[in-house]
Design a protein around this motif. Structure first.
Motif, PDB file in Angstrom:
ATOM      1  N   HIS A   1      18.516 -31.634 -46.670  1.00  0.00           N
ATOM      2  CA  HIS A   1      17.098 -31.836 -46.382  1.00  0.00           C
ATOM      3  C   HIS A   1      16.910 -32.898 -45.299  1.00  0.00           C
ATOM      4  N   ILE A   2      17.600 -34.024 -45.452  1.00  0.00           N
ATOM      5  CA  ILE A   2      17.403 -35.143 -44.510  1.00  0.00           C
ATOM      6  C   ILE A   2      17.806 -34.742 -43.083  1.00  0.00           C
ATOM      7  N   VAL A   3      18.863 -33.981 -42.957  1.00  0.00           N
ATOM      8  CA  VAL A   3      19.317 -33.603 -41.614  1.00  0.00           C
ATOM      9  C   VAL A   3      18.397 -32.547 -40.995  1.00  0.00           C
ATOM     10  N   HIS A   4      17.881 -31.605 -41.837  1.00  0.00           N
ATOM     11  CA  HIS A   4      17.206 -30.441 -41.252  1.00  0.00           C
ATOM     12  C   HIS A   4      15.694 -30.345 -41.455  1.00  0.00           C
ATOM     13  N   ALA A   5      15.113 -31.127 -42.348  1.00  0.00           N
ATOM     14  CA  ALA A   5      13.675 -30.971 -42.618  1.00  0.00           C
ATOM     15  C   ALA A   5      12.841 -31.311 -41.383  1.00  0.00           C
ATOM     16  N   ARG A   6      11.645 -30.721 -41.308  1.00  0.00           N
ATOM     17  CA  ARG A   6      10.704 -31.114 -40.260  1.00  0.00           C
ATOM     18  C   ARG A   6      10.235 -32.539 -40.576  1.00  0.00           C
ATOM     19  N   LEU A   7       9.875 -33.278 -39.547  1.00  0.00           N
ATOM     20  CA  LEU A   7       9.524 -34.688 -39.760  1.00  0.00           C
ATOM     21  C   LEU A   7       8.412 -34.844 -40.805  1.00  0.00           C
ATOM     22  N   GLN A   8       7.440 -33.926 -40.778  1.00  0.00           N
ATOM     23  CA  GLN A   8       6.316 -34.097 -41.722  1.00  0.00           C
ATOM     24  C   GLN A   8       6.727 -33.869 -43.186  1.00  0.00           C
ATOM     25  N   ASP A   9       7.894 -33.216 -43.403  1.00  0.00           N
ATOM     26  CA  ASP A   9       8.368 -32.999 -44.775  1.00  0.00           C
ATOM     27  C   ASP A   9       9.497 -33.956 -45.154  1.00  0.00           C
ATOM     28  N   LEU A  10       9.930 -34.745 -44.200  1.00  0.00           N
ATOM     29  CA  LEU A  10      11.169 -35.508 -44.363  1.00  0.00           C
ATOM     30  C   LEU A  10      11.202 -36.358 -45.638  1.00  0.00           C
ATOM     31  N   PHE A  11      10.096 -37.028 -45.940  1.00  0.00           N
ATOM     32  CA  PHE A  11      10.111 -37.983 -47.045  1.00  0.00           C
ATOM     33  C   PHE A  11       9.646 -37.382 -48.370  1.00  0.00           C
ATOM     34  N   SER A  12       9.298 -36.083 -48.373  1.00  0.00           N
ATOM     35  CA  SER A  12       8.693 -35.541 -49.591  1.00  0.00           C
ATOM     36  C   SER A  12       9.711 -34.971 -50.565  1.00  0.00           C
ATOM     37  N   PHE A  13      10.578 -35.812 -51.062  1.00  0.00           N
ATOM     38  CA  PHE A  13      11.456 -35.438 -52.169  1.00  0.00           C
ATOM     39  C   PHE A  13      11.892 -36.722 -52.873  1.00  0.00           C
ATOM     40  N   ASN A  14      12.421 -36.556 -54.079  1.00  0.00           N
ATOM     41  CA  ASN A  14      12.915 -37.703 -54.832  1.00  0.00           C
ATOM     42  C   ASN A  14      14.275 -37.390 -55.408  1.00  0.00           C
ATOM     43  N   VAL A  15      15.028 -38.422 -55.710  1.00  0.00           N
ATOM     44  CA  VAL A  15      16.335 -38.218 -56.337  1.00  0.00           C
ATOM     45  C   VAL A  15      16.510 -39.224 -57.468  1.00  0.00           C
ATOM     46  N   SER A  16      17.477 -38.971 -58.344  1.00  0.00           N
ATOM     47  CA  SER A  16      17.747 -39.888 -59.458  1.00  0.00           C
ATOM     48  C   SER A  16      18.520 -41.107 -58.960  1.00  0.00           C
ATOM     49  N   GLU A  17      18.622 -42.102 -59.825  1.00  0.00           N
ATOM     50  CA  GLU A  17      19.400 -43.309 -59.498  1.00  0.00           C
ATOM     51  C   GLU A  17      20.850 -42.962 -59.161  1.00  0.00           C
ATOM     52  N   ASN A  18      21.421 -42.021 -59.933  1.00  0.00           N
ATOM     53  CA  ASN A  18      22.811 -41.631 -59.688  1.00  0.00           C
ATOM     54  C   ASN A  18      22.997 -41.050 -58.300  1.00  0.00           C
ATOM     55  N   VAL A  19      22.063 -40.190 -57.929  1.00  0.00           N
ATOM     56  CA  VAL A  19      22.158 -39.560 -56.608  1.00  0.00           C
ATOM     57  C   VAL A  19      21.985 -40.622 -55.512  1.00  0.00           C
ATOM     58  N   LEU A  20      21.077 -41.565 -55.751  1.00  0.00           N
ATOM     59  CA  LEU A  20      20.909 -42.660 -54.787  1.00  0.00           C
ATOM     60  C   LEU A  20      22.218 -43.409 -54.591  1.00  0.00           C
ATOM     61  N   GLY A  21      22.931 -43.613 -55.698  1.00  0.00           N
ATOM     62  CA  GLY A  21      24.226 -44.294 -55.638  1.00  0.00           C
ATOM     63  C   GLY A  21      25.233 -43.507 -54.798  1.00  0.00           C
ATOM     64  N   GLU A  22      25.254 -42.191 -54.984  1.00  0.00           N
ATOM     65  CA  GLU A  22      26.168 -41.345 -54.191  1.00  0.00           C
ATOM     66  C   GLU A  22      25.836 -41.457 -52.701  1.00  0.00           C
ATOM     67  N   LEU A  23      24.533 -41.342 -52.395  1.00  0.00           N
ATOM     68  CA  LEU A  23      24.112 -41.378 -50.985  1.00  0.00           C
ATOM     69  C   LEU A  23      24.436 -42.730 -50.360  1.00  0.00           C
ATOM     70  N   GLU A  24      24.271 -43.783 -51.159  1.00  0.00           N
ATOM     71  CA  GLU A  24      24.542 -45.118 -50.623  1.00  0.00           C
ATOM     72  C   GLU A  24      26.014 -45.246 -50.243  1.00  0.00           C
ATOM     73  N   LYS A  25      26.865 -44.823 -51.168  1.00  0.00           N
ATOM     74  CA  LYS A  25      28.298 -44.946 -50.940  1.00  0.00           C
ATOM     75  C   LYS A  25      28.711 -44.121 -49.703  1.00  0.00           C
ATOM     76  N   LEU A  26      28.204 -42.898 -49.669  1.00  0.00           N
ATOM     77  CA  LEU A  26      28.575 -41.994 -48.583  1.00  0.00           C
ATOM     78  C   LEU A  26      28.093 -42.515 -47.224  1.00  0.00           C
ATOM     79  N   LEU A  27      26.820 -42.948 -47.184  1.00  0.00           N
ATOM     80  CA  LEU A  27      26.258 -43.330 -45.885  1.00  0.00           C
ATOM     81  C   LEU A  27      26.797 -44.663 -45.394  1.00  0.00           C
TER      82      LEU A  27
END
Ligand SMILES: [Zn+2]
Length: 247
Positions: free
Chosen positions: A199-225
């Motif tokens: 979603h983050i790579v391909h969404a249109r700018l107006q949709d970019l921020f319209s999603f949520n994730v769990s704490e666990n997923v946030l942890g995965e994204l943090e580690k990866l990024l």
């Protein structure tokens, strides 16, 4: 020569002289611009607001021999909500670090400026998790700069379902459970984390921020990024570690 009108946001400020400042502005069309803001620290200066970090303004600049100087400015958005909150300010400082590192003078900057303003708006005016906003900003920024990873599916066999994907830093994209033998160090992701990245790579700018994730997923994204940023930009960004100490 002479006067130039542009809009932009202050991404660096340095005090100089008795009451002056040298600021760096990320502009709409001219990339990063360094400007002299004469007397900007005097209480009655009309540049006092527009020469502050994170202030977004319309500027009239004068092109001098060595650098631009600010002739006048008209504040469009000051993002004062961020400046008054240590947590938000720390996240914003991390975003500013990234921008300062990746943007050059005279580099087309419209898309980066747009992403930055949208992210600051979300950070200042909404309750959206600053951590998620930061992850969105990081990955989207790298994508704009030409470092978008392959996240539509498995980059080896083309499988499109985002289940059972691992992220290969070496190959810069997803590998499915069958193709993971290509990189034994690939980082295994939950389906939700894989979908968030797509979603983050391909969404249109107006949709970019319209999603949520769990704490666990946030942890995965943090580690990866964190690792992805370090690999691509050859620098470890540690400013946000401070927030873990005060949590
Ligand atoms: Zn595959």
């Amino acid at each position: 020569m002479g006067y130039i009108k542009t809009s932009g946001i202050v991404i660096k400020e340095v005090n100089t002289g008795e009451a002056d400042k040298i600021i760096t502005v990320l502009t709409r069309g001219m990339g990063k611009v360094t400007c002299y803001a004469k007397s900007a620290r005097r209480p009655k200066s009309n540049l006092i607001a527009g020469a502050q970090l994170l202030c977004y303004s319309d500027y009239v600049l004068f092109k001098g021999r060595e650098m631009y100087s600010i002739n006048s400015c008209d504040v469009i958005e000051s993002f004062y909500e961020i400046r008054n909150d240590i947590v938000r300010l720390t996240y914003a400082a991390h975003l500013v670090d990234l921008i300062n590192d990746v943007m050059q003078e005279n580099q087309p900057s419209f898309k980066v400026l747009q992403l930055f303003l949208n992210t600051l708006h979300m950070l200042a005016k909404t309750d959206k998790s600053p951590e998620l906003l930061t992850r969105i900003f990081e990955l989207r920024l790298l994508s704009i700069l030409g470092y978008a990873p392959y996240v539509r599916g498995c980059m080896n066999c083309g499988k499109e379902e985002l289940q059972g994907m691992s992220f290969s830093y070496k190959k810069c994209g997803f590998l499915c459970e069958h193709c993971i033998i290509q990189d034994e160090f690939a980082y295994e992701l939950s389906t939700a984390a894989a979908m968030a990245m797509n979603h983050i790579v391909h969404a249109r700018l107006q949709d970019l921020f319209s999603f949520n994730v769990s704490e666990n997923v946030l942890g995965e994204l943090e580690k990866l990024l964190r690792r992805y940023l370090r690999d691509r930009l050859e620098k470890d960004y540690t400013k946000l570690d401070f927030l873990k100490m005060i949590k």
